[in-house]
Design an enzyme around this catalytic site. Structure first.
Site, PDB file in Angstrom:
ATOM      1  N   ASP A   1       0.856  -1.167   0.000  1.00  0.00           N
ATOM      2  CA  ASP A   1       0.000   0.000   0.000  1.00  0.00           C
ATOM      3  C   ASP A   1       0.906   1.235   0.000  1.00  0.00           C
ATOM      4  OD1 ASP A   1      -2.257   1.592   0.073  1.00  0.00           O
ATOM      5  OD2 ASP A   1      -3.280   0.285   1.474  1.00  0.00           O
ATOM      6  N   TYR A   2       0.308   2.404  -0.084  1.00  0.00           N
ATOM      7  CA  TYR A   2       1.028   3.668  -0.251  1.00  0.00           C
ATOM      8  C   TYR A   2       2.001   3.870   0.919  1.00  0.00           C
ATOM      9  CZ  TYR A   2       1.235   8.557  -1.935  1.00  0.00           C
ATOM     10  OH  TYR A   2       1.606   9.766  -2.449  1.00  0.00           O
TER      11      TYR A   2
END
Length: 759
Positions: A301-302
C-alpha cells in the site's frame, strides 16, 4: 489503493505546458513472444528466464519500484526527471497515471530508449468506474447481484484500458463490521459469503476471459488482510483478530478472489498478531503463496513498506525493505526503498538475491500475461478508442441499472411510495438534492461532476410541466445552521408530497474519513422531523457511504430509501424508483445499529452462555436501547409483498463424506405489483465442538415474480458450507444437526433441520 483521494480527478492527459512533449509512439518490433503464447506457462517461464539473465541488480530493483502519479508533479522539469528514470530502467510501474497520449509517450521511452526495453505497467484506482461512475461498492453489494457487479467491473475495465491503464487497485475484499470506519463504503459489507461472491465477480469483470486482450485490467484484491477490523473504526489502526476469526471471516473473500484468478493482491496497513502485514511472511509467503498456490503480484500500500519503521519492527529504511522483500511484497509503492536502499543490502549479503529475483519474476510475469511484451502499446495506441469507449450510452445504461438494483427501501409506512405521477406539487428539500458529488461518491476514477445526473435534474426531466417542484435546501450537510428550516417547512406545507435528500458528503466516508457518530450529520435529522411535522407524505432519500442510524425518523417519516452514493446515473435511478417505474429490490449488506454504542453489531454473531432475553435482566443486552439492530442484515422492502414457504431439505440425514444437500423453498408474490425478492438461506450448526454463529449466510438468489406468481427456489449446500475449524484449527465437518433458515432477511423465521451422521 490508498491515501490522498483527490476531489478533482487526476489529469487524464498532460497540462498544456506538457502537450508539446507528447508524440505518437514510433513503430516497435516486439522482442517478446507471439500473441498465442501469452497464456502459455512454459513460454512465460522461458521468456522471463531469458530476460532476467540480462538484467543488472539496478534494473531488477527498478522493476519493483512504483513512483507516484506523473499528474501529481506536472511540468517539464518533473517530466524530464521521470523520463530519465524510465531510460535507466528505474521504474517498473506507475501509480495514478492515465491517458492514452501520456501512457504511450512514457511507454515508448521505456521500450525504445531503455537498455532492455521492458514495458511499464500503469496502475490507477478504478474502484467503481473510470469515467462512467457506478454506485459505490457498498451500494453495489446491496443489489445481491454479483452478475451485475461483474458487468460494472467489465465496463470500468473497458474505459480504463482505453485510457492506457493496465492495473486497478480493486476490488476491496475487506470485511467490515464497524461502520465508523470510513472505508466500509469501498467493500461489500459485513458478511464473508456475500463478500466472497462480490470479490470473485469483480475480479472476473476486471480481468475478463483473456487477460492478454486489450480491454482487461489486472485486478487487485485488497487489503490483505484484516484491514476492516481496525480498532475503534480508525483507518490505519491495528487489528486484533483471533486466528479463528481470521480464517472464518477475513480470509474467505481473498481466497475467492484468488480462485477467480486475481493476478494482484495489496498488503494491508494493519498488523495481525503483532506483525504488520507488509512484513507478514507467514500469511503472505506461507499461506497465500504456499497453501493457496497463488503466483500473482503483491503490491504494497502507499508507503506501506516505509511504515514498518513507524510500526516499530524496522529500525530504518533498509531494515523495512529487507522485511518487505522477505515477506513477499513485490512492488514498493512510493517509498523508493527497494530502488534506493536495497542495492547496498544485496551487495552486503543482507538480502538474498533469490528474494529479489522472485519478486522481479512476478512483475515480469504480470507484464507477460497482459501481452505487453508482444505489444506494449496495445492499451494506448488508438486515441480514438479513448473517446469512443468512454461514457457511452450503453455504459450509462449499465450504471443506471446497477443503481436501481442497489437501492434499499428501509421504510414505507402507508405505502407512501411509489409516488403518484399525477402529483400537482412536489417539495424537493435537502442539501443533497442537487449535489453532483453526492451522486459520484468517493474514489471516482476520472469521473466528473458535470457528468452526473442529480435527483433535481432527473425530477425536472421526469415531471416536466405536470408537477410543480418547490425547492428548498433547508440546511447544509454538516453545520448547525437552522435558518433554512422555515423555507423548507413552507415548501412542504404547499406541496402534495415531499422528497428530502439527506446524508453525508462523500468526504465524510472512504479513506481516513472515520466518524464517531452514525447519525445524520449536522441538523439534518431536525430538518427531517420539522418537515415531517407538517403531516405531508414525506420520503427521505439517504445518500451516504456508511450505514446511518436514523431511528429518530421511525414513526415520523413514513418512507426512507437508502440510495448510497449511486453513481453518474444516480438521479435518474432514484426517480425511477420513487415513481415506481422500477420497484426497489436492494437488501442491506450490513447491519444498521440503533446507535454507535451497539457497534460492532452483525448478523453472524455467536451466542453467549446468556443470550439476550427480554424478561431476564441477567442476559447480554443494554438498559437504554434494545439489543436488536435498527435494520437487520438482508433487510429491504419492495412495492409488493412476498410469502416465503417453509424450506424443504432433500435428505433428512447425510452420511459423513456425502455432504450434498438440496434445500428448496416456494416464494409467492402476494401483492398487486411485480417485484424482485432476494431469497436468502442461512445455516446454523446446532451443536459443535466449538461455538458457532447463530446463523451464517450460505446462499441467496434474486427472484422476479408477477402478482400472484409462485416460484420454487433451490439451493445446494456442500462440504464447505457445513465445515468448521475445530479446536485444532482443522477444517472438518462434525456429525450433528444443522438448521437452515430461509426468508427475506437474516431474521428469517422459516426453518428446517437435517442431520449429519457418522459412517
Amino acid at each position: 489503493m490508498t491515501r490522498h483521494a483527490p476531489r478533482v480527478p487526476l489529469l487524464p492527459c498532460l497540462s498544456v505546458a506538457l502537450a508539446t512533449l507528447l508524440a505518437a509512439p514510433a513503430a516497435w518490433a516486439a522482442p517478446g513472444p507471439a500473441r498465442s503464447s501469452a497464456g502459455d506457462a512454459t513460454a512465460e517461464r522461458a521468456f522471463v528466464d531469458a530476460l532476467m539473465a540480462k538484467m543488472t541488480l539496478a534494473e531488477k530493483l527498478g522493476q519493483l519500484n512504483q513512483p507516484p502519479a506523473v499528474g501529481n508533479n506536472t511540468g517539464p522539469a518533473a517530466m524530464t526527471g521521470s523520463e530519465d528514470q524510465v531510460r535507466r530502467g528505474e521504474i517498473g510501474s506507475w501509480l495514478g497515471t492515465n491517458g492514452a497520449e501520456l501512457t504511450c509517450r512514457l511507454q515508448r521511452i521505456a521500450v525504445e530508449e531503455s537498455r532492455l526495453g521492458i514495458p511499464l505497467l500503469y496502475a490507477y484506482d478504478v474502484i467503481h468506474g473510470m469515467r462512467t461512475v457506478f454506485p459505490v461498492p457498498l451500494g453495489e453489494a446491496s443489489s445481491f447481484d454479483p452478475d451485475e457487479a461483474r458487468n460494472a467491473a467489465r465496463v470500468a475495465a473497458v474505459e480504463a484500458t482505453a485510457h492506457g491503464v493496465h492495473w486497478t487497485y480493486a476490488p476491496m475484499a475487506d470485511i467490515s463490521r464497524d461502520p465508523r470506519w470510513g472505508r466500509v463504503v469501498e467493500g461489500a459489507g459485513e458478511d464473508p459469503f456475500l463478500g466472497s461472491a462480490f470479490a470473485a465477480a469483480r475480479v472476473q469483470g476486471f480481468q475478463g476471459e483473456d487477460l492478454a486482450a486489450p480491454d482487461t485490467l489486472l485486478a487487485t484484491a485488497k487489503h490483505f488482510v484484516g484491514y476492516g477490523a481496525a480498532e475503534g473504526g480508525r483507518d490505519y489502526n491495528i487489528a486484533e483478530i483471533p486466528e479463528r476469526t481470521l480464517h472464518e471471516v477475513y480470509l474467505p473473500p481473498f481466497k475467492a478472489a484468488v480462485d477467480a484468478g486475481a493476478q494482484s493482491i495489496m498488503a494491508a496497513f494493519n498488523e495481525v498478531a503483532g506483525v504488520p502485514m507488509h512484513a507478514h511472511k507467514p500469511l503472505i509467503q506461507d499461506l497465500l503463496r504456499g497453501q493457496w498456490g497463488w503466483d500473482g503480484l503483491l503490491v504494497s500500500d502507499y508507503t506501506g513498506v516505509l511504515e514498518l519503521v513507524e510500526h516499530g519492527v524496522a529500525a530504518d529504511r533498509e531494515a523495512a525493505g529487507r522485511l518487505g522483500l522477505a515477506a513477499g511484497v513485490d512492488v514498493d509503492m512510493v517509498s523508493n526503498i527497494y530502488l534506493e536502499d536495497m542495492p547496498a543490502a544485496v551487495a552486503a549479503g543482507r538480502v538474498p538475491m533469490a528474494e529479489v529475483d522472485a519478486s522481479v519474476r512476478r512483475v515480469l510475469n504480470a507484464k507477460f500475461r497482459l501481452g505487453l511484451f508482444e505489444d506494449p502499446y496495445r492499451y494506448c495506441k488508438d486515441p480514438a478508442r479513448q473517446a469512443a469507449m468512454t461514457l457511452t450510452p450503453e455504459h450509462r445504461a449499465a450504471a443506471r441499472r446497477m443503481a436501481q438494483k442497489s437501492m434499499v427501501l428501509l421504510e414505507n409506512e402507508g405505502d407512501v411510495l411509489p409516488l403518484s405521477k399525477s402529483l400537482g406539487t412536489l417539495a424537493v428539500i435537502g442539501p443533497l438534492a442537487d449535489e453532483p458529488w453526492a451522486m459520484l461518491g468517493n474514489w471516482v476514477g476520472i469521473g466528473r461532476p458535470e457528468d452526473a445526473v442529480t435527483p433535481l435534474d432527473a425530477l425536472r426531466a421526469s415531471v416536466g410541466d405536470r408537477t410543480k417542484l418547490l425547492v428548498a435546501r433547508g440546511a447544509a450537510i454538516n453545520d448547525e445552521d437552522t435558518s433554512g428550516f422555515d423555507d423548507a417547512v413552507r415548501a412542504a406545507r404547499r406541496a402534495d408530497a415531499v422528497v428530502m435528500f439527506l446524508g453525508e458528503h462523500p468526504e465524510m466516508s472512504a479513506e481516513a474519513n472515520n466518524r464517531t457518530s452514525l447519525d445524520l450529520p449536522g441538523v439534518q435529522e431536525q430538518l427531517a422531523l420539522a418537515v415531517a411535522a407538517t403531516g405531508k407524505p414525506v420520503v427521505v432519500v439517504l445518500l451516504n457511504g456508511r450505514p446511518l442510524s436514523t431511528g429518530a425518523l421511525q414513526g415520523k417519516v413514513p418512507a426512507v430509501l437508502e440510495a448510497w452514493f449511486p453513481g453518474v446515473e444516480g438521479g435518474n435511478a432514484i426517480v425511477d424508483v420513487l415513481f415506481g417505474d422500477v420497484a426497489p429490490s436492494g437488501k442491506l449488506p450490513v447491519t444498521v445499529p440503533r446507535n454507535v454504542g451497539q457497534v460492532p453489531i452483525y448478523h453472524a454473531h455467536r451466542n453467549t452462555g446468556r443470550p439476550p432475553a427480554k424478561d431476564n435482566k441477567y442476559t447480554s443486552k443494554y438498559i437504554d436501547v434494545p439489543w436488536t439492530p435498527l435494520y437487520p442484515f438482508g433487510h429491504g422492502l419492495s412495492y409488493t409483498t412476498f410469502r416465503h414457504g417453509a424450506p424443504r431439505v432433500a435428505s433428512a440425514t447425510l452420511a459423513a463424506g456425502d455432504y450434498a444437500q438440496e434445500v428448496s423453498v416456494e416464494v409467492t408474490n402476494t401483492g398487486s405489483r411485480a417485484g424482485t425478492e432476494v431469497v436468502q438461506l442461512y445455516l446454523r450448526d446446532d451443536t459443535a465442538s466449538v461455538t458457532r454463529p447463530v446463523r451464517e449466510l450460505r446462499g441467496f438468489q434474486r427472484v422476479e415474480l408477477q402478482p400472484g406468481e409462485s416460484k420454487t427456489v433451490r439451493f445446494t449446500l456442500g462440504e464447505d458450507d457445513l465445515a468448521l475449524y475445530d479446536a485444532q484449527m482443522r477444517r472438518v465437518v462434525e456429525p450433528g444437526t444443522f438448521t437452515v433458515f430461509t426468508g427475506g432477511d437474516s431474521l428469517a423465521a422459516q426453518s428446517a433441520t437435517f442431520e449429519v451422521v457418522a459412517r
